[in-house]
Write a protein that holds these residues in place. Structure first.
Motif, mmCIF file in Angstrom:
data_model
loop_
_atom_site.group_PDB
_atom_site.id
_atom_site.type_symbol
_atom_site.label_atom_id
_atom_site.label_comp_id
_atom_site.label_asym_id
_atom_site.label_seq_id
_atom_site.Cartn_x
_atom_site.Cartn_y
_atom_site.Cartn_z
ATOM 1 N N GLU A 151 -32.628 17.836 19.918
ATOM 2 C CA GLU A 151 -33.131 17.859 18.544
ATOM 3 C C GLU A 151 -32.041 18.203 17.533
ATOM 4 O OE1 GLU A 151 -36.410 20.562 18.520
ATOM 5 O OE2 GLU A 151 -37.777 19.153 19.503
ATOM 6 N N THR A 152 -31.025 18.915 17.969
ATOM 7 C CA THR A 152 -30.024 19.388 17.012
ATOM 8 C C THR A 152 -29.116 18.268 16.513
ATOM 9 O OG1 THR A 152 -28.384 19.935 18.707
ATOM 10 C CG2 THR A 152 -30.001 21.623 18.175
ATOM 11 N N ILE A 153 -28.929 17.210 17.297
ATOM 12 C CA ILE A 153 -27.980 16.157 16.915
ATOM 13 C C ILE A 153 -28.502 15.330 15.743
ATOM 14 C CG2 ILE A 153 -26.740 14.105 17.712
ATOM 15 C CD1 ILE A 153 -26.768 15.435 20.535
ATOM 16 N N PRO A 154 -29.677 14.690 15.833
ATOM 17 C CA PRO A 154 -30.151 13.927 14.673
ATOM 18 C C PRO A 154 -30.490 14.807 13.478
ATOM 19 C CG PRO A 154 -31.844 14.018 16.358
ATOM 20 C CD PRO A 154 -30.594 14.561 16.982
ATOM 21 N N THR A 155 -30.869 16.068 13.740
ATOM 22 C CA THR A 155 -31.142 16.975 12.629
ATOM 23 C C THR A 155 -29.879 17.195 11.802
ATOM 24 O OG1 THR A 155 -32.896 18.100 13.860
ATOM 25 C CG2 THR A 155 -31.926 19.290 12.013
ATOM 26 N N TRP A 156 -28.770 17.454 12.460
ATOM 27 C CA TRP A 156 -27.506 17.640 11.754
ATOM 28 C C TRP A 156 -27.149 16.390 10.961
ATOM 29 C CZ3 TRP A 156 -22.766 15.306 11.459
ATOM 30 C CH2 TRP A 156 -21.737 16.044 10.861
ATOM 31 N N VAL A 157 -27.287 15.213 11.577
ATOM 32 C CA VAL A 157 -26.900 13.959 10.917
ATOM 33 C C VAL A 157 -27.744 13.709 9.675
ATOM 34 C CG1 VAL A 157 -26.868 11.446 11.161
ATOM 35 C CG2 VAL A 157 -25.982 12.877 12.996
ATOM 36 N N LEU A 158 -29.050 13.747 9.821
ATOM 37 C CA LEU A 158 -29.911 13.411 8.693
ATOM 38 C C LEU A 158 -29.780 14.432 7.568
ATOM 39 C CD1 LEU A 158 -31.987 11.461 7.549
ATOM 40 C CD2 LEU A 158 -33.778 12.859 8.577
ATOM 41 N N PHE A 159 -29.691 15.700 7.909
ATOM 42 C CA PHE A 159 -29.582 16.713 6.867
ATOM 43 C C PHE A 159 -28.230 16.644 6.159
ATOM 44 C CE2 PHE A 159 -33.018 19.713 8.771
ATOM 45 C CZ PHE A 159 -33.987 18.805 8.371
ATOM 46 N N GLU A 160 -27.199 16.182 6.850
ATOM 47 C CA GLU A 160 -25.932 15.928 6.170
ATOM 48 C C GLU A 160 -26.082 14.773 5.191
ATOM 49 O OE1 GLU A 160 -22.544 17.395 6.553
ATOM 50 O OE2 GLU A 160 -24.007 18.954 7.056
ATOM 51 N N MET A 161 -26.751 13.708 5.593
ATOM 52 C CA MET A 161 -26.932 12.538 4.729
ATOM 53 C C MET A 161 -27.796 12.860 3.520
ATOM 54 S SD MET A 161 -27.445 9.644 7.685
ATOM 55 C CE MET A 161 -27.519 8.253 6.548
ATOM 56 N N LEU A 162 -28.773 13.745 3.709
ATOM 57 C CA LEU A 162 -29.643 14.161 2.614
ATOM 58 C C LEU A 162 -29.081 15.361 1.853
ATOM 59 C CD1 LEU A 162 -33.056 13.891 4.495
ATOM 60 C CD2 LEU A 162 -32.310 12.399 2.627
ATOM 61 N N ASP A 163 -28.023 15.978 2.407
ATOM 62 C CA ASP A 163 -27.406 17.174 1.834
ATOM 63 C C ASP A 163 -28.449 18.285 1.652
ATOM 64 O OD1 ASP A 163 -25.432 18.831 0.911
ATOM 65 O OD2 ASP A 163 -25.477 18.074 -1.152
ATOM 66 N N ILE A 164 -29.187 18.549 2.731
ATOM 67 C CA ILE A 164 -30.175 19.626 2.726
ATOM 68 C C ILE A 164 -29.437 20.956 2.868
ATOM 69 C CG2 ILE A 164 -32.188 20.616 3.879
ATOM 70 C CD1 ILE A 164 -32.726 17.915 2.569
ATOM 71 N N PRO A 165 -29.687 21.918 1.998
ATOM 72 C CA PRO A 165 -29.018 23.225 2.108
ATOM 73 C C PRO A 165 -29.264 23.866 3.472
ATOM 74 C CG PRO A 165 -30.137 23.026 -0.007
ATOM 75 C CD PRO A 165 -30.568 21.846 0.806
ATOM 76 N N GLY A 166 -28.250 24.505 4.000
ATOM 77 C CA GLY A 166 -28.334 25.107 5.322
ATOM 78 C C GLY A 166 -29.542 25.978 5.555
ATOM 79 N N PRO A 167 -29.885 26.904 4.623
ATOM 80 C CA PRO A 167 -31.028 27.788 4.859
ATOM 81 C C PRO A 167 -32.365 27.062 4.966
ATOM 82 C CG PRO A 167 -29.606 28.653 3.129
ATOM 83 C CD PRO A 167 -29.137 27.258 3.404
ATOM 84 N N ASP A 168 -32.453 25.824 4.450
ATOM 85 C CA ASP A 168 -33.717 25.092 4.450
ATOM 86 C C ASP A 168 -33.910 24.243 5.702
ATOM 87 O OD1 ASP A 168 -33.931 26.144 1.931
ATOM 88 O OD2 ASP A 168 -33.552 24.258 0.873
ATOM 89 N N ARG A 169 -32.870 24.045 6.487
ATOM 90 C CA ARG A 169 -32.902 23.017 7.524
ATOM 91 C C ARG A 169 -33.895 23.330 8.643
ATOM 92 N NH1 ARG A 169 -26.829 20.401 8.049
ATOM 93 N NH2 ARG A 169 -26.610 19.927 5.822
ATOM 94 N N ALA A 170 -33.902 24.535 9.134
ATOM 95 C CA ALA A 170 -34.795 24.871 10.239
ATOM 96 C C ALA A 170 -36.252 24.736 9.819
ATOM 97 C CB ALA A 170 -34.507 26.284 10.734
ATOM 98 N N GLU A 171 -36.571 25.215 8.623
ATOM 99 C CA GLU A 171 -37.951 25.133 8.153
ATOM 100 C C GLU A 171 -38.392 23.693 7.977
ATOM 101 O OE1 GLU A 171 -40.832 26.639 4.464
ATOM 102 O OE2 GLU A 171 -38.679 27.078 4.433
ATOM 103 N N LEU A 172 -37.523 22.845 7.416
ATOM 104 C CA LEU A 172 -37.883 21.456 7.177
ATOM 105 C C LEU A 172 -38.039 20.703 8.493
ATOM 106 C CD1 LEU A 172 -38.458 19.594 4.825
ATOM 107 C CD2 LEU A 172 -36.027 19.005 4.741
ATOM 108 N N ALA A 173 -37.175 20.982 9.463
ATOM 109 C CA ALA A 173 -37.314 20.355 10.779
ATOM 110 C C ALA A 173 -38.618 20.788 11.442
ATOM 111 C CB ALA A 173 -36.121 20.716 11.665
ATOM 112 N N GLY A 174 -38.973 22.056 11.292
ATOM 113 C CA GLY A 174 -40.219 22.546 11.858
ATOM 114 C C GLY A 174 -41.435 21.895 11.230
ATOM 115 N N LEU A 175 -41.392 21.708 9.927
ATOM 116 C CA LEU A 175 -42.501 21.040 9.241
ATOM 117 C C LEU A 175 -42.657 19.599 9.719
ATOM 118 C CD1 LEU A 175 -42.022 22.287 5.562
ATOM 119 C CD2 LEU A 175 -43.976 22.766 7.056
ATOM 120 N N THR A 176 -41.538 18.924 9.957
ATOM 121 C CA THR A 176 -41.606 17.543 10.422
ATOM 122 C C THR A 176 -42.247 17.471 11.799
ATOM 123 O OG1 THR A 176 -39.628 16.993 9.153
ATOM 124 C CG2 THR A 176 -40.255 15.477 10.911
#
Length: 414
Positions: A151-176
């Motif tokens: 799960e960590t690989i595509p999460t890193w890629v997509l959040f880089e492309m969307l420029d999601i702030p680091g503190p928000d990433r875990a919560e947004l992945a969990g919501l998805t």
């Protein structure tokens, strides 16, 4: 609605193909195999999702996917989707659009998923995945393959492309994950899924406003500040497609990675050969995608009366293509459940086909390539060290749990 023929009979009369629990057992591939032989297209009855045609062969699945004028996506592309939600997103969200609307949305997004844009991420992704795999191997303890690696690989890629702030990433992945979790089909669980979707939309609505005020070099900024002929999507369309990218970007590649780990653990000779002949990596990636088949199905709605595989399809009938079954079709692939590094010939349908061919295919292949290269660098062999459990889902096909130990490659200090 009982006059449709042939009726689904494979596996017995009590099977509901729209029941997520059906796919947690070991028998569903045998049921699909029986269906391919006895009724490649058949009318399926479901108390959960209503009735629909089921397609289980590669040839018929390809026809449905490619004939977008006859088999529409705009009326919903998956079983169980809320009718109101589909209506609101129709021809405004990539995966539930047709014709000119589909071309318009795809054009607005495609620049971020082409070879050039993806290549710009490759070196950083390779370094990220290399460090991730090295650390997991160095740890020397069993790994939760899905959560700690896949799960960590595509999460890193997509959040880089969307420029999601680091503190928000875990919560947004969990919501998805929560938004597409089918393990509980109760009304309360449906409300939780709807709530997760609402939170995702709310998050992206706020992010869109911030990017419009202070644009960056990310997907949302490029859509937010476009003007004139470049403004292809309105705000609602941007939010809908951000939600779509979260699902497509985060929920499929993990199943390919997890399934590949299991396949190579069960066939250590194939792993050793791939390590010795790394020119085979690109072919191995497509073979991983075929064998694991991360999307479970695509659904289309007939726009006119037609014939498919000898069955009479009526306008407005729903047609469901079971992608793993198509990818395991014995008439196309010899020994189809086996991952073969020498496989050549027909293409798999894990990315779909025709106009709706997955927009993220190049990106997904890059993710898998970086992962395989890192694994081959550090891992001598893979040992399964815990239970293997399948995910209860009609939309995603893969494992919910896999624990494994990565034995370090000889001659490496890790």
């Amino acid at each position: 609605m009982n006059d449709r023929e042939p009726q689904w009979t494979a596996g017995g009369p009590d099977i509901d193909l729209a029941d997520p629990a059906f796919y947690t057992g070991c028998d569903y591939p045998a049921v699909w195999q029986q269906a391919r032989r006895s009724h490649p297209i058949a009318w399926s009855r479901s108390a959960r999702a209503g009735d629909f045609w089921s397609v289980t062969t590669h040839a018929l699945g390809s026809r449905v996917a490619k004939q977008s004028a006859l088999f529409s996506s705009a009326r919903g592309m998956r079983l169980g989707a809320a009718e109101a939600g589909v209506g609101a997103a129709a021809n405004r969200m990539l995966v539930v659009s047709d014709s000119d609307a589909h071309r318009r949305i795809r054009s607005a997004l495609s620049g971020w998923f082409t070879g050039r844009a993806v290549a710009a991420l490759q070196d950083r992704l390779a370094a990220h995945v290399d460090e991730l795999v090295r650390t997991l191997v160095e740890r020397g303890t069993p790994i939760d393959v899905r959560t700690e690696l896949a799960e960590t690989i595509p999460t890193w890629v997509l959040f880089e492309m969307l420029d999601i702030p680091g503190p928000d990433r875990a919560e947004l992945a969990g919501l998805t994950g929560a938004a597409f979790d089918e393990t509980d089909l109760s009304e309360a669980a449906a409300a939780r899924r709807a709530g997760a979707h609402a939170q995702i939309f709310g998050y992206f609505h706020q992010l869109l406003q911030r990017r419009r005020a202070a644009p960056g070099s990310d997907i949302i900024s490029s859509l937010a500040v476009a003007d004139g002929e470049g403004k292809r999507l309105d705000d609602v369309e941007i939010l809908l497609n951000c939600n779509g990218l979260m699902n497509g970007g985060l929920e499929t590649t993990p199943h390919a990675v997890t399934g590949a780990v299991l396949a190579f653990a069960r066939d250590p000779r194939a792993w050793r050969r791939l390590a010795a002949e790394q020119r085979l990596i690109d072919g191995a990636i497509d073979e991983i995608l075929r064998v694991t088949s991360p999307p479970m199905h695509i659904m289309r709605t007939a726009t006119a009366d037609t014939e498919l595989g000898g069955a009479t399809i009526r306008a407005h009938d729903r047609v469901v293509v079971w992608l793993p079954s198509c990818n395991w079709d014995e008439s196309v692939f010899d020994d189809p459940r086996t991952l073969s590094l020498d496989r050549q010939g027909a293409s798999h349908l894990s990315f779909g086909a025709g106009p709706h061919y997955c927009i993220g295919a190049v990106l997904a292949r890059m993710e898998l390539r970086c992962w395989l290269r890192a694994m081959l660098r550090y891992v001598e062999r893979i040992e399964v060290t815990g239970p293997v459990r399948r995910q209860a889902s009609t939309f995603l096909h893969g494992l919910s749990e896999l624990k494994a130990t990565f034995v370090p490659a000889h001659g490496r200090s890790v």
